[in-house]
Design a protein around this motif. Structure first.
Motif, mmCIF file in Angstrom:
data_model
loop_
_atom_site.group_PDB
_atom_site.id
_atom_site.type_symbol
_atom_site.label_atom_id
_atom_site.label_comp_id
_atom_site.label_asym_id
_atom_site.label_seq_id
_atom_site.Cartn_x
_atom_site.Cartn_y
_atom_site.Cartn_z
ATOM 1 N N THR A 41 0.807 -1.365 0.473
ATOM 2 C CA THR A 41 -0.512 0.441 -0.067
ATOM 3 C C THR A 41 0.909 1.087 -0.141
ATOM 4 O O THR A 41 1.609 1.520 0.280
ATOM 5 C CB THR A 41 -1.050 -0.088 1.583
ATOM 6 N N VAL A 85 1.562 3.303 2.190
ATOM 7 C CA VAL A 85 1.613 3.153 4.017
ATOM 8 C C VAL A 85 2.750 2.256 4.140
ATOM 9 O O VAL A 85 2.681 1.465 5.007
ATOM 10 C CB VAL A 85 0.967 3.776 4.110
ATOM 11 N N TYR A 106 1.525 -2.648 10.723
ATOM 12 C CA TYR A 106 2.543 -1.872 9.551
ATOM 13 C C TYR A 106 3.952 -2.393 10.134
ATOM 14 O O TYR A 106 3.784 -3.138 10.718
ATOM 15 C CB TYR A 106 3.033 0.415 10.069
ATOM 16 N N PHE A 111 -7.290 3.244 -0.889
ATOM 17 C CA PHE A 111 -6.725 3.594 -1.198
ATOM 18 C C PHE A 111 -5.722 4.325 -2.093
ATOM 19 O O PHE A 111 -5.166 5.431 -2.767
ATOM 20 C CB PHE A 111 -4.438 3.557 -0.644
ATOM 21 N N VAL A 168 -6.184 1.975 10.348
ATOM 22 C CA VAL A 168 -6.669 1.845 8.743
ATOM 23 C C VAL A 168 -7.924 1.845 8.997
ATOM 24 O O VAL A 168 -9.145 2.442 8.745
ATOM 25 C CB VAL A 168 -5.655 1.487 7.826
ATOM 26 N N HIS A 183 -6.210 7.130 12.702
ATOM 27 C CA HIS A 183 -5.948 7.796 12.317
ATOM 28 C C HIS A 183 -6.437 9.115 12.541
ATOM 29 O O HIS A 183 -5.753 10.309 12.231
ATOM 30 C CB HIS A 183 -4.988 7.476 10.659
ATOM 31 N N GLY A 206 1.592 3.866 13.305
ATOM 32 C CA GLY A 206 2.098 3.751 12.072
ATOM 33 C C GLY A 206 3.266 4.579 11.341
ATOM 34 O O GLY A 206 3.525 4.235 10.418
ATOM 35 N N ALA A 266 3.127 8.403 7.720
ATOM 36 C CA ALA A 266 1.493 7.649 6.936
ATOM 37 C C ALA A 266 0.590 7.755 7.465
ATOM 38 O O ALA A 266 -0.539 8.379 6.988
ATOM 39 C CB ALA A 266 1.732 5.823 8.344
ATOM 40 N N LYS A 267 0.495 8.668 8.893
ATOM 41 C CA LYS A 267 -1.197 9.578 9.695
ATOM 42 C C LYS A 267 -1.631 10.506 8.722
ATOM 43 O O LYS A 267 -2.205 10.646 8.281
ATOM 44 C CB LYS A 267 -0.390 9.542 10.399
ATOM 45 N N LEU A 321 -0.467 10.829 6.067
ATOM 46 C CA LEU A 321 -0.683 10.715 4.035
ATOM 47 C C LEU A 321 -2.148 9.648 4.546
ATOM 48 O O LEU A 321 -2.879 10.033 3.722
ATOM 49 C CB LEU A 321 0.308 9.226 3.891
ATOM 50 N N LEU A 322 -2.486 9.635 5.062
ATOM 51 C CA LEU A 322 -4.438 8.705 5.972
ATOM 52 C C LEU A 322 -4.817 10.102 5.850
ATOM 53 O O LEU A 322 -6.031 9.956 4.786
ATOM 54 C CB LEU A 322 -4.301 7.566 6.293
ATOM 55 N N ARG A 364 -4.521 14.636 -1.035
ATOM 56 C CA ARG A 364 -3.142 14.055 -1.503
ATOM 57 C C ARG A 364 -2.283 14.355 -3.136
ATOM 58 O O ARG A 364 -3.091 13.444 -3.530
ATOM 59 C CB ARG A 364 -2.664 12.459 -0.671
#
Lengths: 165, 212
Positions: B54, B56, B73, B111, B176, B181, B195, B199-200, B202-203, B211
């Protein structure tokens, strides 16, 4: 589902011992039948795994199951005429593609050995068991198991050198 | 710890050549896949797992018969996570990707920005007590929204348990999918994440549609 302190994921067992057990199965039942016996061995092992004693030698445990499955296999096949050993390529096109010729020839030679010699070689040289344990598996003694393996290796050596037919 | 034996005796050398070993490894790969399928059919896989790639990083997915039980993760060490699952749930842990097909597909859609809610069965057995209340409350923070630790404490039924909310999020067995998050500090800063900070963010950016 029982929590098992110290027990590794079964997949790790397959990764660590899968190849050695496949070679052991080939020694026990021949190249063509080995994969079936391997499957039966690991499926039975998976079934029994939660009850295995912590700290048990997993390799010896798997080898013991393989022995039982090989015995079942021989019993099932007992009514059929014993096939002459063949080169693996002839038996199952596809499954042996990529196996080097020297290895294929050696497996064929192993299949010509008496059962106890094949088994002793399989348990010791392919699965790494000590001879004392192999004596128990073969129903004889450490010394007898050692002798069976040595005799088998001697024959293999002579045949790979072309000294024996 | 590897105890694989390869024939290293001259007479058996042909069985231990690199080509022969590669052949055997291929055979074992094929055999272990059909072992998984046979074991699934017989109900012998207590914990099935696979990993998915993914944005992340690789995520480990593990499921019991009841549902998805763990998402991990890479920083959590997938091998260590599987060992813990073997000890706490059952040692019958097998790579059996089929059981995780649905959640893998839903994660892919998530994603890609085309999925907002996960609707696979979840097995919450790795969380108990107040931590479980927190996990149950998290999906009420909608996609693209955030909530403070204090707000989640209130949602979980104990407004003063902000620190416990932090712990519950840090130990979320299903990141996730169960959206810890979306929990941020009350000053609006992002706060920690099991994570990792990258990662946070990005989510959160993915869900905010920023994004890019």
């Amino acid at each position: 589902m029982v929590p098992s302190p110290g027990r590794v994921p079964f997949e790790v067992l397959v990764e660590h011992h899968g190849a050695a057990m496949l070679r052991l199965c080939r020694a026990l039942v021949g190249f063509q039948e080995a994969e079936d016996v391997w499957q039966e061995t690991f499926l039975a092992a998976l079934r029994a795994y939660p009850e295995l004693d912590d700290g048990a030698n997993t390799e010896a445990w798997l080898a013991t199951i393989a022995k039982h499955k090989a015995t079942d296999h021989h019993r099932r096949g007992a009514r059929l005429p014993a096939p002459m050993p063949e080169l693996p390529e002839a038996a199952d096109p596809g499954s042996a593609v990529g196996l080097p010729l020297e290895a294929a020839e050696l497996w064929t030679l192993v299949a010509t050995l008496p059962p106890k010699q094949r088994a002793a070689i399989g348990y010791h040289y392919l699965a790494g068991l000590p001879f004392a344990r192999i004596g128990e598996l073969l129903g004889n003694t450490e010394a007898a198991a050692r002798r069976a393996a040595a005799d088998g290796m001697k024959t293999l050596r002579a045949r790979t050198n072309g000294d024996l037919p | 710890m590897t105890t694989t034996h390869t024939p290293e005796f001259p007479t058996l050398a042909a069985l231990g050549s690199p080509e022969a070993l590669a052949f055997d490894d291929d055979a074992v790969g094929r055999l272990s896949r059909s072992l998984s399928a046979a074991a699934e059919a017989e109900g012998l896989v207590d914990v099935a797992y696979r990993s998915v790639d993914t944005p992340v990083g690789p995520l480990l997915l593990a499921a019991t018969a009841a549902g998805l039980v763990r998402v991990a993760y890479a920083v959590e060490d997938h091998g260590a996570v599987l060992e813990l699952l073997a000890k706490t749930i059952s040692p019958r842990v097998l790579k059996a990707p089929k059981r995780l097909d649905t959640v893998a597909r839903e994660l892919e859609e998530y994603f890609a920005g085309t999925r907002r809610v996960f609707d696979v069965p979840l097995d919450f057995r790795l969380a108990t007590g107040f931590r479980l209340n927190v996990l149950a409350a998290l999906p009420r923070i909608g996609y693209g929204h955030t909530a403070s630790y204090a707000a989640v404490a209130e949602l979980a039924g104990n407004p003063r348990a902000m620190r416990a909310v932090g712990t519950a999020c840090a130990k979320n067995p299903l990141p996730v999918v169960v959206p810890c998050h979306r929990v941020v500090r009350s000053d609006g800063s992002q706060g920690g994440y099991l994570g990792g900070a990258v990662a946070k963010s990005l989510l959160l950016a993915l869900e905010a549609g920023t994004r890019g």
